[in-house]
Write a protein that holds these residues in place. Structure first.
Motif, PDB file in Angstrom:
ATOM      1  N   MET A 282       0.859  -1.182   0.000  1.00  0.00           N
ATOM      2  CA  MET A 282       0.000   0.000   0.000  1.00  0.00           C
ATOM      3  C   MET A 282       0.894   1.230   0.000  1.00  0.00           C
ATOM      4  SD  MET A 282      -3.096   1.394   0.239  1.00  0.00           S
ATOM      5  CE  MET A 282      -3.996  -0.110   0.336  1.00  0.00           C
ATOM      6  N   ARG A 283       0.680   2.117  -0.924  1.00  0.00           N
ATOM      7  CA  ARG A 283       1.479   3.333  -1.056  1.00  0.00           C
ATOM      8  C   ARG A 283       1.120   4.338   0.037  1.00  0.00           C
ATOM      9  NH1 ARG A 283       2.781   5.872  -6.670  1.00  0.00           N
ATOM     10  NH2 ARG A 283       3.223   3.667  -6.766  1.00  0.00           N
ATOM     11  N   CYS A 284       2.121   4.934   0.631  1.00  0.00           N
ATOM     12  CA  CYS A 284       1.929   5.928   1.691  1.00  0.00           C
ATOM     13  C   CYS A 284       1.326   7.204   1.087  1.00  0.00           C
ATOM     14  CB  CYS A 284       3.263   6.238   2.368  1.00  0.00           C
ATOM     15  SG  CYS A 284       3.166   7.575   3.585  1.00  0.00           S
ATOM     16  N   PRO A 285       0.255   7.740   1.679  1.00  0.00           N
ATOM     17  CA  PRO A 285      -0.344   8.972   1.156  1.00  0.00           C
ATOM     18  C   PRO A 285       0.489  10.223   1.461  1.00  0.00           C
ATOM     19  CG  PRO A 285      -1.516   8.243   3.106  1.00  0.00           C
ATOM     20  CD  PRO A 285      -0.512   7.179   2.787  1.00  0.00           C
ATOM     21  N   PHE A 286       1.489  10.079   2.332  1.00  0.00           N
ATOM     22  CA  PHE A 286       2.306  11.229   2.717  1.00  0.00           C
ATOM     23  C   PHE A 286       3.593  11.342   1.903  1.00  0.00           C
ATOM     24  CE2 PHE A 286      -0.114   9.840   6.449  1.00  0.00           C
ATOM     25  CZ  PHE A 286      -0.891  10.973   6.657  1.00  0.00           C
ATOM     26  N   CYS A 287       4.293  10.215   1.742  1.00  0.00           N
ATOM     27  CA  CYS A 287       5.584  10.265   1.054  1.00  0.00           C
ATOM     28  C   CYS A 287       5.642   9.397  -0.205  1.00  0.00           C
ATOM     29  CB  CYS A 287       6.714   9.867   2.007  1.00  0.00           C
ATOM     30  SG  CYS A 287       6.756   8.094   2.404  1.00  0.00           S
ATOM     31  N   SER A 288       4.559   8.670  -0.497  1.00  0.00           N
ATOM     32  CA  SER A 288       4.439   7.790  -1.667  1.00  0.00           C
ATOM     33  C   SER A 288       5.367   6.586  -1.640  1.00  0.00           C
ATOM     34  CB  SER A 288       4.652   8.579  -2.961  1.00  0.00           C
ATOM     35  OG  SER A 288       3.651   9.556  -3.103  1.00  0.00           O
ATOM     36  N   HIS A 289       5.908   6.262  -0.454  1.00  0.00           N
ATOM     37  CA  HIS A 289       6.739   5.063  -0.325  1.00  0.00           C
ATOM     38  C   HIS A 289       5.858   3.847  -0.598  1.00  0.00           C
ATOM     39  CE1 HIS A 289      10.198   2.765   0.996  1.00  0.00           C
ATOM     40  NE2 HIS A 289       9.456   2.105   1.871  1.00  0.00           N
ATOM     41  N   GLU A 290       6.412   2.845  -1.253  1.00  0.00           N
ATOM     42  CA  GLU A 290       5.633   1.687  -1.706  1.00  0.00           C
ATOM     43  C   GLU A 290       5.216   0.726  -0.590  1.00  0.00           C
ATOM     44  OE1 GLU A 290       4.475   0.853  -4.762  1.00  0.00           O
ATOM     45  OE2 GLU A 290       5.220   2.725  -5.617  1.00  0.00           O
ATOM     46  N   ASP A 291       5.952   0.665   0.500  1.00  0.00           N
ATOM     47  CA  ASP A 291       5.694  -0.357   1.519  1.00  0.00           C
ATOM     48  C   ASP A 291       5.179   0.250   2.824  1.00  0.00           C
ATOM     49  OD1 ASP A 291       6.577  -2.532  -0.075  1.00  0.00           O
ATOM     50  OD2 ASP A 291       8.652  -1.963   0.339  1.00  0.00           O
ATOM     51  N   SER A 292       4.196  -0.449   3.401  1.00  0.00           N
ATOM     52  CA  SER A 292       3.692  -0.076   4.713  1.00  0.00           C
ATOM     53  C   SER A 292       3.419  -1.353   5.480  1.00  0.00           C
ATOM     54  CB  SER A 292       2.413   0.762   4.597  1.00  0.00           C
ATOM     55  OG  SER A 292       1.390   0.015   3.990  1.00  0.00           O
ATOM     56  N   GLN A 293       3.392  -1.215   6.773  1.00  0.00           N
ATOM     57  CA  GLN A 293       3.200  -2.370   7.643  1.00  0.00           C
ATOM     58  C   GLN A 293       1.843  -2.243   8.335  1.00  0.00           C
ATOM     59  OE1 GLN A 293       5.787  -2.661  11.168  1.00  0.00           O
ATOM     60  NE2 GLN A 293       6.482  -4.586  10.266  1.00  0.00           N
ATOM     61  N   VAL A 294       1.078  -3.332   8.372  1.00  0.00           N
ATOM     62  CA  VAL A 294      -0.214  -3.332   9.046  1.00  0.00           C
ATOM     63  C   VAL A 294       0.020  -3.450  10.549  1.00  0.00           C
ATOM     64  CG1 VAL A 294      -2.414  -4.533   9.343  1.00  0.00           C
ATOM     65  CG2 VAL A 294      -1.403  -4.336   7.064  1.00  0.00           C
ATOM     66  N   LYS A 295      -0.481  -2.473  11.304  1.00  0.00           N
ATOM     67  CA  LYS A 295      -0.323  -2.463  12.756  1.00  0.00           C
ATOM     68  C   LYS A 295      -1.545  -3.021  13.475  1.00  0.00           C
ATOM     69  CE  LYS A 295       3.743  -0.670  13.003  1.00  0.00           C
ATOM     70  NZ  LYS A 295       4.842  -1.466  13.524  1.00  0.00           N
ATOM     71  N   ASP A 296      -2.729  -2.862  12.856  1.00  0.00           N
ATOM     72  CA  ASP A 296      -3.957  -3.316  13.496  1.00  0.00           C
ATOM     73  C   ASP A 296      -5.017  -3.539  12.423  1.00  0.00           C
ATOM     74  OD1 ASP A 296      -5.816  -3.803  15.649  1.00  0.00           O
ATOM     75  OD2 ASP A 296      -6.609  -1.786  15.332  1.00  0.00           O
ATOM     76  N   SER A 297      -5.792  -4.616  12.555  1.00  0.00           N
ATOM     77  CA  SER A 297      -6.908  -4.904  11.645  1.00  0.00           C
ATOM     78  C   SER A 297      -8.136  -5.242  12.466  1.00  0.00           C
ATOM     79  CB  SER A 297      -6.593  -6.113  10.753  1.00  0.00           C
ATOM     80  OG  SER A 297      -5.609  -5.806   9.825  1.00  0.00           O
ATOM     81  N   ARG A 298      -9.267  -4.712  12.051  1.00  0.00           N
ATOM     82  CA  ARG A 298     -10.539  -5.077  12.683  1.00  0.00           C
ATOM     83  C   ARG A 298     -11.681  -4.796  11.723  1.00  0.00           C
ATOM     84  NH1 ARG A 298     -10.285  -1.003  17.749  1.00  0.00           N
ATOM     85  NH2 ARG A 298      -8.254  -1.929  17.856  1.00  0.00           N
ATOM     86  N   SER A 299     -12.792  -5.470  11.950  1.00  0.00           N
ATOM     87  CA  SER A 299     -13.976  -5.274  11.115  1.00  0.00           C
ATOM     88  C   SER A 299     -14.623  -3.943  11.444  1.00  0.00           C
ATOM     89  CB  SER A 299     -15.005  -6.379  11.375  1.00  0.00           C
ATOM     90  OG  SER A 299     -14.566  -7.583  10.861  1.00  0.00           O
ATOM     91  N   THR A 300     -15.287  -3.365  10.447  1.00  0.00           N
ATOM     92  CA  THR A 300     -16.088  -2.177  10.715  1.00  0.00           C
ATOM     93  C   THR A 300     -17.342  -2.620  11.451  1.00  0.00           C
ATOM     94  OG1 THR A 300     -17.144  -2.387   8.554  1.00  0.00           O
ATOM     95  CG2 THR A 300     -15.252  -0.895   8.699  1.00  0.00           C
ATOM     96  N   GLU A 301     -18.083  -1.668  11.985  1.00  0.00           N
ATOM     97  CA  GLU A 301     -19.255  -2.007  12.800  1.00  0.00           C
ATOM     98  C   GLU A 301     -20.296  -2.807  12.039  1.00  0.00           C
ATOM     99  OE1 GLU A 301     -20.949   1.097  15.157  1.00  0.00           O
ATOM    100  OE2 GLU A 301     -18.980   1.948  15.576  1.00  0.00           O
ATOM    101  N   ASP A 302     -20.458  -2.511  10.743  1.00  0.00           N
ATOM    102  CA  ASP A 302     -21.466  -3.244   9.976  1.00  0.00           C
ATOM    103  C   ASP A 302     -20.914  -4.533   9.370  1.00  0.00           C
ATOM    104  OD1 ASP A 302     -19.902  -2.235   7.939  1.00  0.00           O
ATOM    105  OD2 ASP A 302     -21.556  -1.317   6.839  1.00  0.00           O
TER     106      ASP A 302
END
Length: 158
Positions: free
Chosen positions: A1-21
């Protein structure tokens, strides 16, 4: 996933959860380049939808990809400054999208989407319903509002 701030190609997932619906997964990410944190949403897409728009200045037919964010913005504008929880708006838009994706055709008339939004807003908030209708039905004069609002209040009294 590209960073919206610096456009770096790699990011690390820190937390995942379902939305309320339960219709999406919310992921908190951290850019490996600049360290900035941002949120992404992952949704199931059953099929590619194309919106068919007719009329316009040239009277021709246009096709454009279905844009969930555009639908969400138009519903949010109609509901602005109304006591409607954001979760209910999200549920309304997700429900419309699911209905469109499970119908047989990949091409959907814009008119059908407008009708689905009108139906959803009708049960959600009468003011938002009238606001959306004013754009969707292209009200030209105050009399158009009066007539439509009169029909809404007559239905509400039944």
């Amino acid at each position: 996933m590209r960073c919206p701030f610096c456009s770096h190609e790699d990011s690390q997932v820190k937390d995942s959860r379902s939305t309320e619906d339960g219709a999406a997964i919310r992921r908190r990410r951290q850019c490996e380049g600049c360290g900035a944190r941002f949120t992404t949403f992952e949704r199931i897409q059953l099929r590619e939808l194309v919106v068919v728009k007719s009329g316009g200045a040239d009277g021709g037919v246009r096709r454009e990809p279905f844009d969930r964010d555009k639908l969400m913005r138009s519903v949010a504008i109609a509901c602005r400054k109304r006591p409607i929880d954001a979760v209910r708006l999200e549920r309304l838009v997700s429900g419309i999208q699911r209905q469109l994706e499970t119908q047989g055709d990949g091409e959907v008339p814009a008119k059908r989407i407008g009708e689905m939004v009108m139906e959803g807003l009708k049960g959600l908030d009468s003011v938002a319903y009238i606001r959306f209708a004013s754009v969707y039905k292209d009200f030209r004069e105050a009399r158009d509002f009066e007539e439509f609002a009169g029909s809404v209040s007559a239905v509400a009294k039944q």
